[in-house]
Design a protein around this motif. Sequence first.
Motif, PDB file in Angstrom:
ATOM      1  N   ASN A 208       0.851  -1.202   0.000  1.00 22.28           N
ATOM      2  CA  ASN A 208       0.000   0.000   0.000  1.00 22.28           C
ATOM      3  C   ASN A 208       0.882   1.246   0.000  1.00 22.28           C
ATOM      4  O   ASN A 208       0.847   2.074   0.905  1.00 22.28           O
ATOM      5  N   ASN A 209       1.670   1.364  -1.053  1.00 21.39           N
ATOM      6  CA  ASN A 209       2.666   2.426  -1.151  1.00 21.39           C
ATOM      7  C   ASN A 209       2.102   3.678  -1.827  1.00 21.39           C
ATOM      8  O   ASN A 209       1.203   3.586  -2.661  1.00 21.39           O
ATOM      9  N   PHE A 210       2.655   4.826  -1.443  1.00 16.16           N
ATOM     10  CA  PHE A 210       2.156   6.124  -1.890  1.00 16.16           C
ATOM     11  C   PHE A 210       3.220   6.888  -2.670  1.00 16.16           C
ATOM     12  O   PHE A 210       4.407   6.810  -2.344  1.00 16.16           O
ATOM     13  N   VAL A 211       2.765   7.671  -3.646  1.00 20.04           N
ATOM     14  CA  VAL A 211       3.581   8.711  -4.271  1.00 20.04           C
ATOM     15  C   VAL A 211       2.857  10.040  -4.085  1.00 20.04           C
ATOM     16  O   VAL A 211       1.664  10.151  -4.379  1.00 20.04           O
ATOM     17  N   SER A 323       6.754   1.641   1.717  1.00 17.83           N
ATOM     18  CA  SER A 323       7.494   2.613   0.905  1.00 17.83           C
ATOM     19  C   SER A 323       6.612   3.800   0.542  1.00 17.83           C
ATOM     20  O   SER A 323       5.407   3.643   0.319  1.00 17.83           O
ATOM     21  N   ALA A 324       7.242   4.973   0.473  1.00 15.38           N
ATOM     22  CA  ALA A 324       6.539   6.182   0.055  1.00 15.38           C
ATOM     23  C   ALA A 324       7.526   7.092  -0.659  1.00 15.38           C
ATOM     24  O   ALA A 324       8.700   7.152  -0.301  1.00 15.38           O
ATOM     25  N   ALA A 325       7.025   7.806  -1.687  1.00 12.98           N
ATOM     26  CA  ALA A 325       7.892   8.665  -2.493  1.00 12.98           C
ATOM     27  C   ALA A 325       7.311  10.058  -2.615  1.00 12.98           C
ATOM     28  O   ALA A 325       6.086  10.230  -2.644  1.00 12.98           O
ATOM     29  N   ILE A 326       8.187  11.037  -2.703  1.00 11.80           N
ATOM     30  CA  ILE A 326       7.799  12.414  -2.986  1.00 11.80           C
ATOM     31  C   ILE A 326       8.438  12.833  -4.301  1.00 11.80           C
ATOM     32  O   ILE A 326       9.613  12.539  -4.549  1.00 11.80           O
ATOM     33  N   ILE A 327       7.653  13.510  -5.145  1.00  7.11           N
ATOM     34  CA  ILE A 327       8.175  14.078  -6.381  1.00  7.11           C
ATOM     35  C   ILE A 327       8.217  15.585  -6.161  1.00  7.11           C
ATOM     36  O   ILE A 327       7.171  16.233  -6.042  1.00  7.11           O
ATOM     37  N   THR A 328       9.394  16.146  -6.073  1.00  8.34           N
ATOM     38  CA  THR A 328       9.562  17.563  -5.791  1.00  8.34           C
ATOM     39  C   THR A 328      10.947  18.015  -6.214  1.00  8.34           C
ATOM     40  O   THR A 328      11.879  17.203  -6.271  1.00  8.34           O
ATOM     41  N   GLU A 329      11.083  19.305  -6.485  1.00  4.94           N
ATOM     42  CA  GLU A 329      12.382  19.892  -6.789  1.00  4.94           C
ATOM     43  C   GLU A 329      12.906  20.705  -5.603  1.00  4.94           C
ATOM     44  O   GLU A 329      13.925  21.380  -5.718  1.00  4.94           O
ATOM     45  N   GLN A 335      13.235  16.963   2.546  1.00  3.69           N
ATOM     46  CA  GLN A 335      13.727  16.551   3.857  1.00  3.69           C
ATOM     47  C   GLN A 335      12.602  16.431   4.872  1.00  3.69           C
ATOM     48  O   GLN A 335      12.573  15.490   5.674  1.00  3.69           O
ATOM     49  N   GLU A 336      11.667  17.377   4.841  1.00  2.72           N
ATOM     50  CA  GLU A 336      10.525  17.311   5.761  1.00  2.72           C
ATOM     51  C   GLU A 336       9.721  16.034   5.525  1.00  2.72           C
ATOM     52  O   GLU A 336       9.341  15.336   6.467  1.00  2.72           O
ATOM     53  N   PHE A 337       9.476  15.726   4.259  1.00  2.00           N
ATOM     54  CA  PHE A 337       8.719  14.517   3.902  1.00  2.00           C
ATOM     55  C   PHE A 337       9.449  13.260   4.351  1.00  2.00           C
ATOM     56  O   PHE A 337       8.894  12.394   5.039  1.00  2.00           O
ATOM     57  N   MET A 338      10.726  13.161   3.988  1.00  2.00           N
ATOM     58  CA  MET A 338      11.477  11.933   4.262  1.00  2.00           C
ATOM     59  C   MET A 338      11.705  11.718   5.757  1.00  2.00           C
ATOM     60  O   MET A 338      11.742  10.583   6.229  1.00  2.00           O
ATOM     61  N   ASP A 339      11.852  12.805   6.506  1.00  2.00           N
ATOM     62  CA  ASP A 339      12.072  12.680   7.950  1.00  2.00           C
ATOM     63  C   ASP A 339      10.802  12.292   8.702  1.00  2.00           C
ATOM     64  O   ASP A 339      10.873  11.703   9.780  1.00  2.00           O
ATOM     65  N   ASN A 340       9.641  12.625   8.143  1.00  2.00           N
ATOM     66  CA  ASN A 340       8.396  12.486   8.915  1.00  2.00           C
ATOM     67  C   ASN A 340       7.448  11.399   8.436  1.00  2.00           C
ATOM     68  O   ASN A 340       6.525  11.023   9.160  1.00  2.00           O
ATOM     69  N   VAL A 341       7.648  10.880   7.229  1.00  2.00           N
ATOM     70  CA  VAL A 341       6.818   9.765   6.773  1.00  2.00           C
ATOM     71  C   VAL A 341       7.269   8.491   7.494  1.00  2.00           C
ATOM     72  O   VAL A 341       8.456   8.183   7.552  1.00  2.00           O
ATOM     73  N   ASP A 342       6.310   7.773   8.044  1.00  2.00           N
ATOM     74  CA  ASP A 342       6.600   6.580   8.847  1.00  2.00           C
ATOM     75  C   ASP A 342       6.561   5.326   7.965  1.00  2.00           C
ATOM     76  O   ASP A 342       5.587   4.576   7.961  1.00  2.00           O
ATOM     77  N   ALA A 343       7.613   5.139   7.187  1.00  2.00           N
ATOM     78  CA  ALA A 343       7.718   3.977   6.313  1.00  2.00           C
ATOM     79  C   ALA A 343       9.142   3.454   6.345  1.00  2.00           C
ATOM     80  O   ALA A 343      10.075   4.195   6.678  1.00  2.00           O
ATOM     81  N   SER A 344       9.308   2.201   5.970  1.00  2.00           N
ATOM     82  CA  SER A 344      10.649   1.598   6.020  1.00  2.00           C
ATOM     83  C   SER A 344      11.583   2.230   5.003  1.00  2.00           C
ATOM     84  O   SER A 344      12.787   2.293   5.214  1.00  2.00           O
ATOM     85  N   VAL A 346      11.853   5.587   2.194  1.00  2.00           N
ATOM     86  CA  VAL A 346      11.282   6.831   1.672  1.00  2.00           C
ATOM     87  C   VAL A 346      12.122   7.318   0.503  1.00  2.00           C
ATOM     88  O   VAL A 346      13.347   7.278   0.542  1.00  2.00           O
ATOM     89  N   TYR A 347      11.446   7.775  -0.540  1.00  2.00           N
ATOM     90  CA  TYR A 347      12.094   8.086  -1.812  1.00  2.00           C
ATOM     91  C   TYR A 347      11.905   9.538  -2.204  1.00  2.00           C
ATOM     92  O   TYR A 347      10.852  10.129  -1.951  1.00  2.00           O
ATOM     93  N   HIS A 348      12.904  10.080  -2.876  1.00  2.00           N
ATOM     94  CA  HIS A 348      12.811  11.389  -3.515  1.00  2.00           C
ATOM     95  C   HIS A 348      13.011  11.201  -5.010  1.00  2.00           C
ATOM     96  O   HIS A 348      14.066  10.717  -5.447  1.00  2.00           O
ATOM     97  N   ASN A 349      11.983  11.532  -5.788  1.00  2.00           N
ATOM     98  CA  ASN A 349      12.057  11.473  -7.251  1.00  2.00           C
ATOM     99  C   ASN A 349      12.527  10.114  -7.767  1.00  2.00           C
ATOM    100  O   ASN A 349      13.407  10.021  -8.639  1.00  2.00           O
ATOM    101  N   ALA A 350      11.947   9.045  -7.238  1.00  2.00           N
ATOM    102  CA  ALA A 350      12.289   7.694  -7.700  1.00  2.00           C
ATOM    103  C   ALA A 350      11.122   6.753  -7.418  1.00  2.00           C
ATOM    104  O   ALA A 350      10.295   6.998  -6.534  1.00  2.00           O
ATOM    105  N   SER A 351      11.085   5.675  -8.164  1.00  2.00           N
ATOM    106  CA  SER A 351      10.012   4.690  -8.053  1.00  2.00           C
ATOM    107  C   SER A 351      10.143   3.846  -6.787  1.00  2.00           C
ATOM    108  O   SER A 351      11.251   3.464  -6.394  1.00  2.00           O
ATOM    109  N   THR A 352       9.011   3.516  -6.175  1.00  2.00           N
ATOM    110  CA  THR A 352       8.987   2.637  -4.994  1.00  2.00           C
ATOM    111  C   THR A 352       9.437   1.218  -5.331  1.00  2.00           C
ATOM    112  O   THR A 352       9.724   0.431  -4.427  1.00  2.00           O
TER     113      THR A 352
END
Length: 398
Positions: A208-211, A323-329, A335-344, A346-352
């Motif tokens: 149940n992964n999110f982008v 897994s969860a990913a954020i698409i952002t520039e 950093q806020e997303f990756m530090d606070n999402v509770d998943a094993s 966390v991705y920045h601009n990449a596929s889960t």
Amino acid sequence: MNTLLTIEKRNAVLTTMAALLAQERTALKSSNQQDLANYSGEDLAMEKRLLVDDAKIDGMILSLQQLAGQEDPVGKIRFEFVHDNGLKIYNKTAAFGTVLIIYESRPDVTVEAGGIAFKSGNKILLKGGKESLLSNQKIVSLWHQALKNNGVATDWVEYLNYDRAQTQAFLEKPTQKVDLIVPRGGEKLIEFTKKHATCPVIVSGRGNNFVYVSADADLDKAMTIIINAKTSNISVCNALDKVLIDVNLPNWEAFANQLFRALQEQKVTVLGDATIAKTSQIPQIDSDTIWYEEFLDYKIVIGTVSSNQEAIAKINKYCGGHSAAIITESETTTQEFMDNVDASSVYHNASTRFTDGGQFGLGGELAISTDKLHQRGPIGLQHLVTNKWYIYGEGQIR
């Protein structure tokens, strides 16, 4: 009790097993074809996991060869201390003892997960699903041949051909010592194992992964990543199920419609929240409970949020902790997303779809844990160990 095998002996068994898989490739595929013919279910993801073709056999062989080349995870010094009185104190990695792996439909688990557990110095108990019985029995016969060829007792790898009632009875009152259980499969299997087990269980959880497509996302990246994460392999736990689009994204409605059309071209059923449904042709979800679901199918849900904080809160409420990913520039948003999402993972601009032991440089995985103890995310060879204290003295008393 099985005495810990030397690393040379463990590696020899793994190398022999790789050679036997190559030698018995045709026979294994034949056994698997019988399993596929016997499988009458309509679960597309299950059927994809059940199939053993040349590519999967190549993957099994490679995983064993890589394992044989990796360092011994047992006996590594994690901490050392010399006491004032002269005691020499060490904490070292140690084998669990006996590891039970319960899994559904995937014969390659019999090789890859079994190989990791064996290399880590453990006796292996394998409980596969009835749908892959013939494939699993063939692979276990090769394990036994590899063990015998190297003068090792065949009880180091044992297959439990149990039905549900027998499995429950074994979990509640094991007929032999079991130190760790790893269930690999759907939520029902995991709940069943946790309910009845009397020893520690590592939860190899649902996806149940999110982008999250943020307000300053590169939309070409977003489109490519979402299509890959959803459609490259629907039957795996690192596949994508949910997309959140920030309504502060310029022309977000146009992007949502473009994404809808692209997913439809890939035969994906698309559903949306109320906001999405109002601004597009995407059908609206019936209930918010769908946000909790892992699909393992050509199905996806698209929703809207109005901030990074709202995206984080929604993901933490509904996702499986995988897994969860954020698409952002934006580095700050990232950093806020990756530090606070509770998943094993966390991705920045990449596929889960990269949440995988091999992709993370671990040389394969026993499972992908969504627990926080004792290891989170892909569990590689170096993680499938416990620890033990070694204290050397010369008569000291306290």
